[in-house]
Design an enzyme around this catalytic site. Structure first.
Site, PDB file in Angstrom:
ATOM      1  N   GLY A 120      50.745  63.749  44.855  1.00 42.32           N
ATOM      2  CA  GLY A 120      50.648  64.884  43.933  1.00 42.32           C
ATOM      3  C   GLY A 120      49.273  65.512  43.804  1.00 42.32           C
ATOM      4  O   GLY A 120      48.598  65.799  44.804  1.00 42.32           O
TER       5      GLY A 120
ATOM      6  N   ARG B   8      47.574  52.118  42.623  1.00 44.41           N
ATOM      7  CA  ARG B   8      48.120  50.758  42.727  1.00 44.41           C
ATOM      8  C   ARG B   8      48.677  50.446  44.119  1.00 44.41           C
ATOM      9  O   ARG B   8      48.608  49.319  44.575  1.00 44.41           O
ATOM     10  CB  ARG B   8      49.266  50.563  41.714  1.00 44.41           C
ATOM     11  CG  ARG B   8      48.813  50.557  40.277  1.00 44.41           C
ATOM     12  CD  ARG B   8      49.998  50.724  39.351  1.00 44.41           C
ATOM     13  NE  ARG B   8      50.700  51.988  39.618  1.00 44.41           N
ATOM     14  CZ  ARG B   8      51.756  52.423  38.964  1.00 44.41           C
ATOM     15  NH1 ARG B   8      52.260  51.690  37.991  1.00 44.41           N
ATOM     16  NH2 ARG B   8      52.318  53.586  39.274  1.00 44.41           N
TER      17      ARG B   8
ATOM     18  N   ASP C 259      45.178  48.832  39.116  1.00 43.10           N
ATOM     19  CA  ASP C 259      46.184  49.247  38.141  1.00 43.10           C
ATOM     20  C   ASP C 259      45.419  49.565  36.855  1.00 43.10           C
ATOM     21  O   ASP C 259      44.783  48.684  36.274  1.00 43.10           O
ATOM     22  CB  ASP C 259      47.181  48.090  37.923  1.00 43.10           C
ATOM     23  CG  ASP C 259      48.257  48.461  36.921  1.00 43.10           C
ATOM     24  OD1 ASP C 259      48.074  49.430  36.149  1.00 43.10           O
ATOM     25  OD2 ASP C 259      49.296  47.765  36.908  1.00 43.10           O
TER      26      ASP C 259
ATOM     27  N   ASN D 179      42.584  61.416  37.310  1.00 41.99           N
ATOM     28  CA  ASN D 179      43.862  62.109  37.532  1.00 41.99           C
ATOM     29  C   ASN D 179      45.096  61.238  37.304  1.00 41.99           C
ATOM     30  O   ASN D 179      46.141  61.758  36.929  1.00 41.99           O
ATOM     31  CB  ASN D 179      43.861  62.670  38.964  1.00 41.99           C
ATOM     32  CG  ASN D 179      45.257  62.972  39.447  1.00 41.99           C
ATOM     33  OD1 ASN D 179      45.855  63.984  39.086  1.00 41.99           O
ATOM     34  ND2 ASN D 179      45.824  62.070  40.253  1.00 41.99           N
TER      35      ASN D 179
ATOM     36  N   SER E 239      46.679  68.467  30.612  1.00 40.44           N
ATOM     37  CA  SER E 239      47.962  69.170  30.746  1.00 40.44           C
ATOM     38  C   SER E 239      48.084  70.222  29.655  1.00 40.44           C
ATOM     39  O   SER E 239      47.502  70.067  28.569  1.00 40.44           O
ATOM     40  CB  SER E 239      49.103  68.157  30.598  1.00 40.44           C
ATOM     41  OG  SER E 239      50.338  68.820  30.536  1.00 40.44           O
TER      42      SER E 239
ATOM     43  N   TYR F 148      52.394  61.244  25.131  1.00 38.15           N
ATOM     44  CA  TYR F 148      51.868  61.965  26.299  1.00 38.15           C
ATOM     45  C   TYR F 148      51.036  63.169  25.853  1.00 38.15           C
ATOM     46  O   TYR F 148      49.894  63.342  26.292  1.00 38.15           O
ATOM     47  CB  TYR F 148      53.031  62.413  27.202  1.00 38.15           C
ATOM     48  CG  TYR F 148      52.571  63.102  28.466  1.00 38.15           C
ATOM     49  CD1 TYR F 148      52.120  62.369  29.563  1.00 38.15           C
ATOM     50  CD2 TYR F 148      52.557  64.495  28.561  1.00 38.15           C
ATOM     51  CE1 TYR F 148      51.688  62.992  30.724  1.00 38.15           C
ATOM     52  CE2 TYR F 148      52.126  65.128  29.728  1.00 38.15           C
ATOM     53  CZ  TYR F 148      51.692  64.378  30.800  1.00 38.15           C
ATOM     54  OH  TYR F 148      51.248  64.998  31.943  1.00 38.15           O
TER      55      TYR F 148
ATOM     56  N   GLY G 284      50.521  73.323  34.150  1.00 35.28           N
ATOM     57  CA  GLY G 284      51.904  73.269  33.685  1.00 35.28           C
ATOM     58  C   GLY G 284      52.703  72.502  34.731  1.00 35.28           C
ATOM     59  O   GLY G 284      52.130  71.739  35.523  1.00 35.28           O
TER      60      GLY G 284
ATOM     61  N   GLU H 108      55.342  63.977  42.450  1.00 35.68           N
ATOM     62  CA  GLU H 108      56.337  62.919  42.234  1.00 35.68           C
ATOM     63  C   GLU H 108      56.518  62.605  40.743  1.00 35.68           C
ATOM     64  O   GLU H 108      57.299  61.728  40.374  1.00 35.68           O
ATOM     65  CB  GLU H 108      55.890  61.653  42.979  1.00 35.68           C
ATOM     66  CG  GLU H 108      55.846  61.840  44.479  1.00 35.68           C
ATOM     67  CD  GLU H 108      55.307  60.624  45.215  1.00 35.68           C
ATOM     68  OE1 GLU H 108      55.160  59.539  44.605  1.00 35.68           O
ATOM     69  OE2 GLU H 108      55.014  60.754  46.415  1.00 35.68           O
ATOM     70  N   PHE H 109      55.747  63.294  39.900  1.00 33.32           N
ATOM     71  CA  PHE H 109      55.680  62.981  38.469  1.00 33.32           C
ATOM     72  C   PHE H 109      57.051  62.926  37.785  1.00 33.32           C
ATOM     73  O   PHE H 109      57.366  61.962  37.084  1.00 33.32           O
ATOM     74  CB  PHE H 109      54.801  64.048  37.791  1.00 33.32           C
ATOM     75  CG  PHE H 109      54.567  63.842  36.333  1.00 33.32           C
ATOM     76  CD1 PHE H 109      53.513  63.066  35.879  1.00 33.32           C
ATOM     77  CD2 PHE H 109      55.395  64.443  35.392  1.00 33.32           C
ATOM     78  CE1 PHE H 109      53.290  62.885  34.522  1.00 33.32           C
ATOM     79  CE2 PHE H 109      55.178  64.275  34.038  1.00 33.32           C
ATOM     80  CZ  PHE H 109      54.121  63.494  33.601  1.00 33.32           C
TER      81      PHE H 109
HETATM   82  P1  NAP Z   1      52.391  61.802  40.725  1.00 36.96           P
HETATM   83  O1  NAP Z   1      52.666  62.509  42.005  1.00 36.96           O
HETATM   84  O2  NAP Z   1      53.438  60.909  40.170  1.00 36.96           O
HETATM   85  O3  NAP Z   1      51.007  61.001  40.876  1.00 36.96           O
HETATM   86  C1  NAP Z   1      50.588  60.074  39.909  1.00 36.96           C
HETATM   87  C2  NAP Z   1      49.470  59.223  40.496  1.00 36.96           C
HETATM   88  O4  NAP Z   1      48.999  58.328  39.472  1.00 36.96           O
HETATM   89  C3  NAP Z   1      49.915  58.386  41.679  1.00 36.96           C
HETATM   90  O5  NAP Z   1      48.912  58.420  42.661  1.00 36.96           O
HETATM   91  C4  NAP Z   1      50.041  56.980  41.097  1.00 36.96           C
HETATM   92  O6  NAP Z   1      49.744  56.048  42.133  1.00 36.96           O
HETATM   93  C5  NAP Z   1      48.956  56.999  40.004  1.00 36.96           C
HETATM   94  N1  NAP Z   1      49.201  56.044  38.928  1.00 36.96           N
HETATM   95  C6  NAP Z   1      50.252  56.007  38.059  1.00 36.96           C
HETATM   96  N2  NAP Z   1      50.145  54.937  37.255  1.00 36.96           N
HETATM   97  C7  NAP Z   1      49.005  54.283  37.612  1.00 36.96           C
HETATM   98  C8  NAP Z   1      48.375  53.089  37.162  1.00 36.96           C
HETATM   99  N3  NAP Z   1      48.907  52.302  36.200  1.00 36.96           N
HETATM  100  N4  NAP Z   1      47.211  52.711  37.746  1.00 36.96           N
HETATM  101  C9  NAP Z   1      46.687  53.452  38.758  1.00 36.96           C
HETATM  102  N5  NAP Z   1      47.236  54.589  39.221  1.00 36.96           N
HETATM  103  C10 NAP Z   1      48.398  54.992  38.666  1.00 36.96           C
HETATM  104  O7  NAP Z   1      52.102  62.854  39.556  1.00 36.96           O
HETATM  105  P2  NAP Z   1      51.075  64.075  39.420  1.00 36.96           P
HETATM  106  O8  NAP Z   1      51.849  65.191  38.864  1.00 36.96           O
HETATM  107  O9  NAP Z   1      50.282  64.277  40.634  1.00 36.96           O
HETATM  108  O10 NAP Z   1      50.171  63.495  38.245  1.00 36.96           O
HETATM  109  C11 NAP Z   1      48.748  63.544  38.277  1.00 36.96           C
HETATM  110  C12 NAP Z   1      48.239  63.945  36.897  1.00 36.96           C
HETATM  111  O11 NAP Z   1      48.669  65.277  36.611  1.00 36.96           O
HETATM  112  C13 NAP Z   1      48.770  63.078  35.752  1.00 36.96           C
HETATM  113  O12 NAP Z   1      47.709  62.744  34.885  1.00 36.96           O
HETATM  114  C14 NAP Z   1      49.774  63.973  35.041  1.00 36.96           C
HETATM  115  O13 NAP Z   1      49.890  63.661  33.681  1.00 36.96           O
HETATM  116  C15 NAP Z   1      49.129  65.331  35.272  1.00 36.96           C
HETATM  117  N6  NAP Z   1      50.032  66.491  35.114  1.00 36.96           N
HETATM  118  C16 NAP Z   1      51.107  66.633  35.940  1.00 36.96           C
HETATM  119  C17 NAP Z   1      51.942  67.731  35.778  1.00 36.96           C
HETATM  120  C18 NAP Z   1      53.164  67.964  36.656  1.00 36.96           C
HETATM  121  O14 NAP Z   1      54.010  68.797  36.302  1.00 36.96           O
HETATM  122  N7  NAP Z   1      53.258  67.300  37.784  1.00 36.96           N
HETATM  123  C19 NAP Z   1      51.679  68.683  34.782  1.00 36.96           C
HETATM  124  C20 NAP Z   1      50.567  68.502  33.968  1.00 36.96           C
HETATM  125  C21 NAP Z   1      49.743  67.407  34.157  1.00 36.96           C
HETATM  126  P3  NAP Z   1      50.374  54.557  42.293  1.00 36.96           P
HETATM  127  O15 NAP Z   1      51.822  54.628  41.934  1.00 36.96           O
HETATM  128  O16 NAP Z   1      50.110  54.209  43.733  1.00 36.96           O
HETATM  129  O17 NAP Z   1      49.581  53.717  41.357  1.00 36.96           O
END
Ligand code: NAP
Length: 261
Positions: A14, A35, A61, A88, A140, A150, A181, A186-187
């Site tokens: 992501g 992780r 982690d 992030n 966010s 959150y 937004g 993968e979120f």
């Molecule tokens: P994502 O594709 O699910 O990526 C999340 C990342 O965080 C993965 O690399 C995951 O890696 C890592 N992670 C999760 N739990 C962890 C833990 N306990 N320790 C270490 N690493 C951890 O989601 P994303 O959308 O890119 O999210 C990135 C950021 O953007 C987040 O902070 C999210 O809140 C924010 N955000 C996302 C959106 C959206 O719509 N996608 C909107 C606003 C804000 P591993 O599983 O390998 O640990």
């Protein structure tokens, strides 16, 4: 020769993954934190092959205190200083607070609040001495609505970014909050949120989000909100009447849960 070293948490997918490509393209060596070690190794190898930079894997982690201490020690290094920190890593909970598990709520705070706060505390003294550095906290637009732990955690990230941005004004250390937004990553799948009903125009692209955020941070902006749709939405949620904002926040969360059933 690299122009510096950047540490990115949540680098496996992501928005974090998009940051690793942007920073590698700019010539930074990278430290990839998350992780899933095998996925990190794959990412590191592909970044090195494509951009010719050094990419190091640091499996951690962020709910684990000992793992966080290892990351902090790396962030404090004076011999191999970190010039960019991207806080992030994150995830969401798809349950109302009254029925969720306390473990999940606590872990959410660990990853979204405790770890970024500790990482900034570790890296900032060195950045101040060197009078150079960039920190981007991936927050966010949810931080401006009322959507459980959150939203409250993202609110913390935005406010601490603004505080540090002010505290460090007059230096060459940039602290900026990225407030995206809905972004295709993968979120939502990981959080078992079904997003089928969301209009197409509300989806953002991770590369675009990251490029906007980097530009904003380099231009000394405290906050970036990529996309015209979220510029409008965030104006409403930041400056509109709170009773209305509370309702909007709750509606979004309830809809995500209903679609996930
Ligand atoms: P994502 O594709 O699910 O990526 C999340 C990342 O965080 C993965 O690399 C995951 O890696 C890592 N992670 C999760 N739990 C962890 C833990 N306990 N320790 C270490 N690493 C951890 O989601 P994303 O959308 O890119 O999210 C990135 C950021 O953007 C987040 O902070 C999210 O809140 C924010 N955000 C996302 C959106 C959206 O719509 N996608 C909107 C606003 C804000 P591993 O599983 O390998 O640990």
């Amino acid at each position: 020769m690299a122009i510096g070293t950047a540490l990115v948490t949540g680098a496996t997918s992501g928005i974090g993954e998009a940051f690793t490509r942007l920073l590698a393209d700019k010539g930074y060596d990278l430290i990839l934190v998350a992780r899933d070690e095998s996925r990190l190794e794959e990412r590191a190898a592909s970044l090195t092959a494509k951009y010719g930079i050094k990419a190091e894997v640091l499996r951690a982690d962020l709910t684990n205190f000992a793992d966080c201490e290892i990351v902090e020690a790396r962030l404090r290094s004076e011999t191999s200083p970190i010039s960019v920190l991207i806080n992030n890593a994150g995830f969401g909970i798809n349950k109302a607070f009254t029925v969720s598990e306390i473990k999940a709520e606590t872990e959410l705070l660990d990853v979204l609040v405790r770890a970024p706060m500790r990482f900034m505390h570790a890296v900032l003294p060195g950045m101040k001495v060197r009078n150079s550095g960039t920190i981007i906290n991936v927050s966010s637009v949810a931080g401006w609505i009322a959507g459980g732990t959150y939203s409250a955690a993202k609110s913390y990230l935005t406010v601490i970014s603004e505080s540090l941005h002010t505290e460090l004004s007059g230096t060459k250390v940039n602290v900026s909050a990225l407030c995206p937004g809905f972004t295709r990553t993968e979120f939502h799948q990981r959080g078992r949120m079904k997003m089928g009903g969301l209009p197409k125009f509300m989806w953002l692209n991770a590369d675009r989000v990251v490029a906007d955020s980097w530009k904003a941070a380099q231009n000394g902006k405290a906050i970036s909100v990529p996309g015209w749709q979220y510029a409008i939405l965030s104006f409403i949620t930041r400056f509109g009447p709170r009773p209305m904002i509370r309702k909007i926040g709750m509606n979004i969360r309830v809809k995500q849960r209903e679609r996930a059933k």
